[in-house]
Motif scaffolding. Structure first.
Motif, PDB file in Angstrom:
ATOM      1  N   LYS A  60       0.838  -1.203   0.000  1.00 35.96           N
ATOM      2  CA  LYS A  60       0.000   0.000   0.000  1.00 35.96           C
ATOM      3  C   LYS A  60       0.875   1.256   0.000  1.00 35.96           C
ATOM      4  O   LYS A  60       0.612   2.206  -0.747  1.00 35.96           O
ATOM      5  CB  LYS A  60      -0.927  -0.010   1.214  1.00 35.96           C
ATOM      6  N   GLN A  61       1.937   1.259   0.803  1.00 36.12           N
ATOM      7  CA  GLN A  61       2.860   2.402   0.838  1.00 36.12           C
ATOM      8  C   GLN A  61       3.593   2.551  -0.491  1.00 36.12           C
ATOM      9  O   GLN A  61       3.809   3.677  -0.957  1.00 36.12           O
ATOM     10  CB  GLN A  61       3.865   2.232   1.975  1.00 36.12           C
ATOM     11  N   SER A  62       3.979   1.443  -1.100  1.00 35.67           N
ATOM     12  CA  SER A  62       4.674   1.504  -2.393  1.00 35.67           C
ATOM     13  C   SER A  62       3.772   2.081  -3.475  1.00 35.67           C
ATOM     14  O   SER A  62       4.216   2.883  -4.300  1.00 35.67           O
ATOM     15  CB  SER A  62       5.152   0.108  -2.807  1.00 35.67           C
ATOM     16  N   ILE A  63       2.508   1.680  -3.465  1.00 35.83           N
ATOM     17  CA  ILE A  63       1.555   2.210  -4.450  1.00 35.83           C
ATOM     18  C   ILE A  63       1.354   3.711  -4.230  1.00 35.83           C
ATOM     19  O   ILE A  63       1.335   4.496  -5.181  1.00 35.83           O
ATOM     20  CB  ILE A  63       0.220   1.442  -4.397  1.00 35.83           C
ATOM     21  N   ALA A  64       1.237   4.122  -2.968  1.00 31.03           N
ATOM     22  CA  ALA A  64       1.068   5.549  -2.661  1.00 31.03           C
ATOM     23  C   ALA A  64       2.292   6.349  -3.102  1.00 31.03           C
ATOM     24  O   ALA A  64       2.157   7.429  -3.694  1.00 31.03           O
ATOM     25  CB  ALA A  64       0.808   5.734  -1.172  1.00 31.03           C
ATOM     26  N   ALA A  65       3.475   5.807  -2.864  1.00 27.70           N
ATOM     27  CA  ALA A  65       4.703   6.491  -3.280  1.00 27.70           C
ATOM     28  C   ALA A  65       4.773   6.573  -4.802  1.00 27.70           C
ATOM     29  O   ALA A  65       5.174   7.597  -5.364  1.00 27.70           O
ATOM     30  CB  ALA A  65       5.926   5.763  -2.724  1.00 27.70           C
ATOM     31  N   TYR A  66       4.372   5.519  -5.486  1.00 26.78           N
ATOM     32  CA  TYR A  66       4.370   5.510  -6.950  1.00 26.78           C
ATOM     33  C   TYR A  66       3.432   6.601  -7.476  1.00 26.78           C
ATOM     34  O   TYR A  66       3.784   7.343  -8.395  1.00 26.78           O
ATOM     35  CB  TYR A  66       3.919   4.136  -7.454  1.00 26.78           C
ATOM     36  N   ARG A  67       2.266   6.707  -6.859  1.00 26.57           N
ATOM     37  CA  ARG A  67       1.296   7.718  -7.313  1.00 26.57           C
ATOM     38  C   ARG A  67       1.799   9.136  -7.052  1.00 26.57           C
ATOM     39  O   ARG A  67       1.559  10.038  -7.852  1.00 26.57           O
ATOM     40  CB  ARG A  67      -0.054   7.466  -6.659  1.00 26.57           C
ATOM     41  N   ARG A  68       2.457   9.336  -5.927  1.00 25.94           N
ATOM     42  CA  ARG A  68       3.020  10.671  -5.643  1.00 25.94           C
ATOM     43  C   ARG A  68       4.049  11.046  -6.685  1.00 25.94           C
ATOM     44  O   ARG A  68       4.081  12.178  -7.178  1.00 25.94           O
ATOM     45  CB  ARG A  68       3.650  10.708  -4.244  1.00 25.94           C
TER      46      ARG A  68
END
Length: 191
Positions: free
Chosen positions: A179-187
């Motif tokens: 979930k954190q990796s996906i959020a970082a990717y989106r940022r």
């Protein structure tokens, strides 16, 4: 001839009784326990759920997995992962996979090492192999999702996050990490 038929019938009944006893739920056995003299409950309680995990994360398997003590190549692969020697890790885990081709953890570790070498094709292949061997392998779901992010496929990573949400009935590290990796990717994608 009659003795052989009678013996076969008795043996069949005995095997069927054992099968029913071991396959059926233990609820009905508790009702007959006092009549039979009781079961030794220590044998049943000796095996805890931690002794046979559904799957392992990189952290828990890296610390104290029993098979690492039994297989020198698995142990060498873990050691190579610890010092970020990805080529040696792949070589050691591939030798371990020859002896234990149904070990999903081995496939996951090989995939992880390939991903760290930025070789996404082999990495994804090994993650898929791990998930074929154990569809509930949380770490393989997480790592495959991270590989898809590297390839610029966040929708596929999101599908794996949804799968992890179903697998993790209580909060789990793999779900949180993906979930954190996906959020970082989106940022980063918004920049």
């Amino acid at each position: 001839m009659t003795r052989a038929v009678a013996l076969a019938t008795m043996l069949g009944a005995l095997v069927a009784g054992v099968a029913v006893y071991t396959i059926s739920s233990p609820g009905w056995r508790n009702g007959i326990t006092p009549q039979v003299g009781g079961l030794d409950r220590r044998d049943e309680s000796a095996i805890t759920t931690e002794a046979w995990p559904i799957c392992t994360t990189m952290a828990s398997a890296a610390s104290d997995a029993d098979w690492a003590q039994l297989d020198p190549d698995f142990k060498a692969g873990k050691k190579a992962l610890g010092v970020e020697n990805w080529h040696d890790a792949i070589a050691a885990f591939e030798l371990a996979a020859l002896r234990d081709p149904t070990n999903a953890d081995v496939q996951n570790y090989i995939g992880y090492a390939y991903r760290r070498l930025h070789q996404m094709g082999p990495a994804i292949g090994h993650y898929h192999q791990a998930l074929m061997l154990n569809p509930r392998h949380r770490s393989a779901h997480e790592h495959l999702g991270e590989a898809y992010l590297v390839l610029g496929e966040p929708a596929r990573a999101q599908q794996l996050l949804a799968a992890l949400e179903n697998l993790c009935l209580i909060p789990c590290e793999e779900y949180d990490d993906l979930k954190q990796s996906i959020a970082a990717y989106r940022r980063l994608a918004r920049r």
